[in-house]
Scaffold this active site. Sequence first.
Site, PDB file in Angstrom:
ATOM      1  N   LYS A  53     -26.404 -14.446  24.853  1.00  0.00           N
ATOM      2  CA  LYS A  53     -24.855 -14.553  24.103  1.00  0.00           C
ATOM      3  C   LYS A  53     -23.872 -13.291  23.190  1.00  0.00           C
ATOM      4  CE  LYS A  53     -25.598 -19.434  24.470  1.00  0.00           C
ATOM      5  NZ  LYS A  53     -24.916 -21.178  24.163  1.00  0.00           N
ATOM      6  N   GLN A  97     -26.496 -23.693  18.494  1.00  0.00           N
ATOM      7  CA  GLN A  97     -27.446 -23.954  19.896  1.00  0.00           C
ATOM      8  C   GLN A  97     -28.213 -25.219  19.603  1.00  0.00           C
ATOM      9  OE1 GLN A  97     -27.317 -21.456  22.502  1.00  0.00           O
ATOM     10  NE2 GLN A  97     -28.720 -22.833  23.983  1.00  0.00           N
ATOM     11  N   ASP A 120     -17.682 -24.662  21.115  1.00  0.00           N
ATOM     12  CA  ASP A 120     -18.365 -25.269  22.392  1.00  0.00           C
ATOM     13  C   ASP A 120     -17.560 -26.486  22.900  1.00  0.00           C
ATOM     14  OD1 ASP A 120     -20.803 -24.257  23.210  1.00  0.00           O
ATOM     15  OD2 ASP A 120     -21.794 -25.003  20.752  1.00  0.00           O
TER      16      ASP A 120
HETATM   17  N1  GUN Z   1     -28.003 -25.995  24.726  1.00  0.00           N
HETATM   18  C1  GUN Z   1     -27.706 -26.057  26.081  1.00  0.00           C
HETATM   19  N2  GUN Z   1     -26.654 -25.296  26.592  1.00  0.00           N
HETATM   20  C2  GUN Z   1     -26.047 -25.494  25.245  1.00  0.00           C
HETATM   21  C3  GUN Z   1     -24.688 -24.914  25.359  1.00  0.00           C
HETATM   22  O1  GUN Z   1     -23.695 -24.562  26.486  1.00  0.00           O
HETATM   23  N3  GUN Z   1     -24.295 -24.688  24.045  1.00  0.00           N
HETATM   24  C4  GUN Z   1     -25.371 -25.010  22.839  1.00  0.00           C
HETATM   25  N4  GUN Z   1     -24.226 -24.845  21.908  1.00  0.00           N
HETATM   26  N5  GUN Z   1     -26.542 -24.975  22.901  1.00  0.00           N
HETATM   27  C5  GUN Z   1     -26.547 -25.700  24.959  1.00  0.00           C
END
Ligand code: GUN
Length: 292
Positions: A53, A97, A120
């Site tokens: 990311k 995350q 998100d």
């Molecule tokens: N863990 C797995 N997928 C995601 C996501 O799309 N965003 C976040 N913040 N954590 C995740």
Amino acid sequence: MPAQIIDGKKVAEEIRAEIRVKTTRLATAGVVPGLAVILVGDNPASLSYVTAKEKACGENGLKSFEHRLPADVSEAKLLELVRSCNEDPAVHGILVQLPLPAHIDESKVIAAISPGKDVDGFTPSNIGRLVLDDPLFVPCTPAGIVELIKRSGVPTDGAHAVIVGRSNIVGRPLMNLLIRRSVNATVTVCHTGTKDLARHCRDADILVPCVGRAGLITGDMVKPGACIIDVGVNQIDDPSAKRGHRLVGDVVFDEAVERAGWITPVPGGVGPMTITMLLWNTVLAAELGRGA
Ligand code: GUN
């Protein structure tokens, strides 16, 4: 004829080009979209997602602010960090995350993110807006799935979409996106309580397994000509692979590809889209002037 392979990397690059046009335009106004990336602990999968990311931010005109906290950090400390990001004008988007360590209440942390910076799309406010058909930030994986379907020319109006999995991150928000008038699908959501999963899958014009179980969807569960978006990411042993293992989805690809009309590979299908939609949402947040 085997299915058309939907190339997630190619579609993601198309959208990233659109994002770069937007970040270039914002830069002339002195705005650099900023994403705070918060990682707690050292879960290897989470670490690799977060690194990807941050890299994608740098390549597309966004700035990432990295925050790594030890696995034993207190919930209060994490909440304090989220709140300071809420106040930081250089931060337009905040990503915590998931999953978080067991001693931290995930829903409390998510709810602490300012909805205007919740790129998100996980806060109750943004999920509520999606359910009420007035979305602001849409969760990235479901948003990416819809882009893959639309940009591949898959007919959706009146199609029967079957989602396998009811997670807050994928299944539930995807259900709400697919029933919007702009997609107009009829949606069935299957889960662990579903009787005769195969029967439901066989009726799907669009099949979206998002469970995390390799081999769940076999070729006989696929309607001829269907579109399969495989969200599963599973590591399986493979002595012939360099590292002794490889990634597969929830679908038995070699079987399904012979019956489907369209199918996404794993890796290289949904994965690249998730990060791309995160960039998209962060740029949107900057455009909406949510930095202050
Ligand atoms: N863990 C797995 N997928 C995601 C996501 O799309 N965003 C976040 N913040 N954590 C995740």
